[in-house]
Scaffold this active site. Structure first.
Site, PDB file in Angstrom:
ATOM      1  N   GLU A  27       0.844  -1.220   0.079  1.00  0.00           N
ATOM      2  CA  GLU A  27       0.301  -0.012  -0.042  1.00  0.00           C
ATOM      3  C   GLU A  27       0.678   1.196   0.109  1.00  0.00           C
ATOM      4  O   GLU A  27       1.331   1.745   1.088  1.00  0.00           O
ATOM      5  CB  GLU A  27      -0.818  -0.062   1.050  1.00  0.00           C
ATOM      6  CG  GLU A  27      -1.838  -1.041   1.079  1.00  0.00           C
ATOM      7  CD  GLU A  27      -3.004  -1.139   0.074  1.00  0.00           C
ATOM      8  OE1 GLU A  27      -3.141   0.011  -0.413  1.00  0.00           O
ATOM      9  OE2 GLU A  27      -3.251  -2.352  -0.209  1.00  0.00           O
ATOM     10  N   GLU A  68      -6.356   4.574   7.286  1.00  0.00           N
ATOM     11  CA  GLU A  68      -5.709   4.187   5.925  1.00  0.00           C
ATOM     12  C   GLU A  68      -5.748   2.650   6.042  1.00  0.00           C
ATOM     13  O   GLU A  68      -5.939   2.298   4.833  1.00  0.00           O
ATOM     14  CB  GLU A  68      -4.307   4.583   6.002  1.00  0.00           C
ATOM     15  CG  GLU A  68      -3.790   4.524   4.438  1.00  0.00           C
ATOM     16  CD  GLU A  68      -4.442   4.857   3.350  1.00  0.00           C
ATOM     17  OE1 GLU A  68      -4.620   3.993   2.307  1.00  0.00           O
ATOM     18  OE2 GLU A  68      -4.834   6.041   3.155  1.00  0.00           O
ATOM     19  N   GLU A  75     -10.600  -1.749   0.222  1.00  0.00           N
ATOM     20  CA  GLU A  75     -10.523  -1.785  -1.225  1.00  0.00           C
ATOM     21  C   GLU A  75      -9.823  -3.390  -1.566  1.00  0.00           C
ATOM     22  O   GLU A  75     -10.314  -3.868  -2.665  1.00  0.00           O
ATOM     23  CB  GLU A  75      -9.171  -0.927  -1.447  1.00  0.00           C
ATOM     24  CG  GLU A  75      -9.609   0.371  -1.534  1.00  0.00           C
ATOM     25  CD  GLU A  75      -8.501   1.507  -1.827  1.00  0.00           C
ATOM     26  OE1 GLU A  75      -7.293   1.300  -1.693  1.00  0.00           O
ATOM     27  OE2 GLU A  75      -8.884   2.570  -2.050  1.00  0.00           O
TER      28      GLU A  75
END
Length: 116
Positions: A27, A68, A75
């Site tokens: 990420e 996050e 996601e």
């Protein structure tokens, strides 16, 4: 549920570390925010303010990383469910990104309020 292992403190700790390693490796947004956190923590240490203000800055900074990670998890689940462009998949990803944006904005407002 078949794939849910029995609770084990040490295994669960390992799962959390594995998740952190995966997030750092895969990420880019998390890596950037983690890199920025180094400077933010240094700023918190050196800013001349009360312990309460420093804790507020630290907590909101850590909150950015937490949100996050949650956004990245959302996601990943959406990508697992469908590779097609679908309005609900887009909505889920966009809403997760909005949560990150709000958290970063909250952290920035705390810094601005402290510095003014």
């Amino acid at each position: 549920m078949q794939n849910k292992p029995k609770y084990n403190l040490f295994k669960n700790w390992k799962y959390a570390i594995d998740g952190l390693i995966t997030a750092v490796k895969t990420e880019s947004s998390f890596r950037l925010e983690l890199f920025c956190a180094i400077f933010i923590i240094a700023g918190i240490i050196f800013v001349d303010t009360s312990l309460t203000n420093k804790l507020i800055l630290l907590i909101t900074g850590i909150l950015v990383l937490i949100v996050e990670l949650i956004n990245s998890a959302i996601e990943n689940v959406v990508d697992l469910c469908t590779k097609e462009i679908h309005p609900l998949a887009k909505n889920a990803k966009d809403i997760g990104s909005t949560a990150v944006m709000f958290t970063i904005s909250l952290h920035a407002v705390c810094w601005i309020a402290l510095l003014i």
